[in-house]
Design an enzyme around this catalytic site. Structure first.
Site, mmCIF file in Angstrom:
data_model
loop_
_atom_site.group_PDB
_atom_site.id
_atom_site.type_symbol
_atom_site.label_atom_id
_atom_site.label_comp_id
_atom_site.label_asym_id
_atom_site.label_seq_id
_atom_site.Cartn_x
_atom_site.Cartn_y
_atom_site.Cartn_z
ATOM 1 N N ASP A 174 0.756 -1.516 0.055
ATOM 2 C CA ASP A 174 0.112 0.527 -0.155
ATOM 3 C C ASP A 174 1.196 1.256 0.159
ATOM 4 O O ASP A 174 1.732 1.596 0.752
ATOM 5 C CB ASP A 174 -0.825 -0.069 1.316
ATOM 6 C CG ASP A 174 -1.492 0.923 1.329
ATOM 7 O OD1 ASP A 174 -2.372 2.073 0.173
ATOM 8 O OD2 ASP A 174 -1.390 2.136 2.535
ATOM 9 N N TYR A 217 0.104 5.139 0.768
ATOM 10 C CA TYR A 217 0.043 6.126 1.451
ATOM 11 C C TYR A 217 -0.103 5.666 3.065
ATOM 12 O O TYR A 217 -1.199 4.600 3.168
ATOM 13 C CB TYR A 217 -1.415 7.076 1.688
ATOM 14 C CG TYR A 217 -1.473 7.926 0.330
ATOM 15 C CD1 TYR A 217 0.080 8.249 -0.270
ATOM 16 C CD2 TYR A 217 -2.516 7.234 -0.670
ATOM 17 C CE1 TYR A 217 -0.710 9.092 -1.749
ATOM 18 C CE2 TYR A 217 -2.589 7.445 -2.180
ATOM 19 C CZ TYR A 217 -1.159 8.764 -2.820
ATOM 20 O OH TYR A 217 -1.497 8.775 -4.407
ATOM 21 N N ARG A 247 -8.757 12.454 5.729
ATOM 22 C CA ARG A 247 -8.390 11.665 5.755
ATOM 23 C C ARG A 247 -9.644 9.911 5.294
ATOM 24 O O ARG A 247 -10.147 9.605 4.574
ATOM 25 C CB ARG A 247 -7.277 10.194 6.805
ATOM 26 C CG ARG A 247 -7.018 9.009 6.607
ATOM 27 C CD ARG A 247 -6.860 8.927 5.158
ATOM 28 N NE ARG A 247 -5.813 7.596 5.326
ATOM 29 C CZ ARG A 247 -5.922 6.868 3.834
ATOM 30 N NH1 ARG A 247 -5.411 7.342 2.402
ATOM 31 N NH2 ARG A 247 -4.796 5.594 4.423
ATOM 32 N N SER A 266 -2.187 0.926 -4.854
ATOM 33 C CA SER A 266 -2.924 2.114 -4.013
ATOM 34 C C SER A 266 -4.039 1.914 -4.672
ATOM 35 O O SER A 266 -4.504 1.491 -6.112
ATOM 36 C CB SER A 266 -1.727 3.086 -4.238
ATOM 37 O OG SER A 266 -1.873 3.864 -3.933
ATOM 38 N N ASN A 267 -5.255 2.896 -4.025
ATOM 39 C CA ASN A 267 -5.951 3.343 -5.037
ATOM 40 C C ASN A 267 -5.784 4.921 -5.214
ATOM 41 O O ASN A 267 -6.865 5.002 -5.597
ATOM 42 C CB ASN A 267 -6.998 3.820 -2.771
ATOM 43 C CG ASN A 267 -7.917 2.866 -2.425
ATOM 44 O OD1 ASN A 267 -8.433 1.456 -3.275
ATOM 45 N ND2 ASN A 267 -8.588 2.677 -1.379
#
Lengths: 227, 227
Positions: free
Chosen positions: B9, B11, B40, B117-118
């Site tokens: 991942d 972040y 967030r 990652s998103n």
């Protein structure tokens, strides 16, 4: 539009969840509100994660899991009796004060009324009964039927399938901004009972109507019918 | 197992998001941490709602939307220049101090390394470059390819498809407990970089390994290889 059916979210919309934080405060003095908020956030988070990942568990199990996490996070010891006492609150939530009279008014207007909730039947049935709402709804619909939680489209579709109405003749009512967005994305007309005066979600959709209580919903419905 | 690939991942796992709350504090003195946390949480919530409802928008758009909501909620005025300044932090996040050396060690052990990652490519590419990590990863994989966000299985599947490895030869690494659960449900071996010393999610799955930094990951990988 000709409005034929109104579908209601349950927790926070029809039933006041305040009793839960009150009980949390009795069990953990000084931390009741913090615990109740974290518990609720986690409960919703877990419904989404389990739906996204296809690992459904009934809402009462998800709710227990969320309670355990929330207590761990806050460093609170959750013994079995306290857990049962907190969970039991879900079976005896009271309706918001205006709800029963407004629901009866809407019925007199000829609306079919239903609940469409993430709660599983074992959770919904006692609270509907305790609130004296058994005769009010034609259907008490649980996401449990499709083993997914809102905002999955399959859950919103259940309302149409079971009531036998078209989406453009149906209004979806919730106190949760995210639930309103999910229903609007799906295609429902929506009314947001914004009890907490929260800002609108920034998700590119807006409710068709907004108010602070079910009184405002009644006014909205009557105005729509006059046109 | 024979470990061949490690997927990370981005972040909070590889890149320290602290700079975001620091900038938020500069823009809104006294409210930086509150704003950054709410931002967030909302960002993650919006990824889930949009994935559940099939209304995908790229992560940078979701991030902007979440920032607007968070400022509304806190009663903060967000003008365009402040918005751009806050968003710009995402392009220049610094890696956690141990990361580059550990990543190089893992490469020397023969592991294929990737990001999963998103973030959309427009967000990921600058931060990977700014961190000096361009040569480290064989793939920088974005959820944007499948227009869904984690924890949708389609996103985790991307890692296997693009790296050409079997799930039982792959390790997924994240600092987010929910991301670990999603990856574990999908079938990955998982290592939770629990930087915040958070309690485990109560979701019926556990990480295969857990530590506080990527140093602990390196130790975990070496121990697995010895067996």
């Amino acid at each position: 539009m000709s409005l034929q059916a109104i579908l209601f979210d349950a927790y926070g919309t029809l039933f006041d969840v305040y009793a839960i934080s009150a009980e949390a405060e009795r069990q953990f003095p000084g931390q009741g509100t913090t615990l109740a908020n974290l518990w609720r956030d986690k409960q919703i988070e877990y419904t989404r994660l389990r739906t996204l990942s296809g690992t459904y568990q009934p809402f009462d199990q998800v709710t227990r899991d969320a309670l355990q996490f929330a207590c761990s996070k806050l460093g609170l010891t959750l013994d079995q009796s306290v857990q049962e006492r907190l969970m039991a609150q879900y079976n005896q939530l009271t309706p918001f004060p205006e709800n029963l009279s407004v629901l009866h008014e809407l019925k007199r207007e000829g609306m079919a009324l239903a609940i469409l909730s993430n709660g599983n039947p074992d959770m919904l049935d006692p609270v509907v009964k305790a609130a004296g709402m058994e005769g009010v709804f034609t259907h008490v619909i649980s996401a449990h039927r499709v083993k997914k939680f809102k905002t999955a489209p399959e859950v919103y579709q259940l309302g149409l399938d079971l009531l036998g109405v078209a989406v453009y003749n149906s209004l979806f009512v919730s106190s949760n901004g995210w639930d309103i967005c999910g229903a609007a994305w799906f295609g429902y007309r929506t009314f947001w009972v914004n009890r907490a005066a929260a800002p609108r979600e920034v998700l590119g959709v807006s409710p068709d109507g907004e108010g602070r209580s079910l009184h405002d919903l009644l006014q909205f419905v009557r105005q729509r019918e006059e046109h």
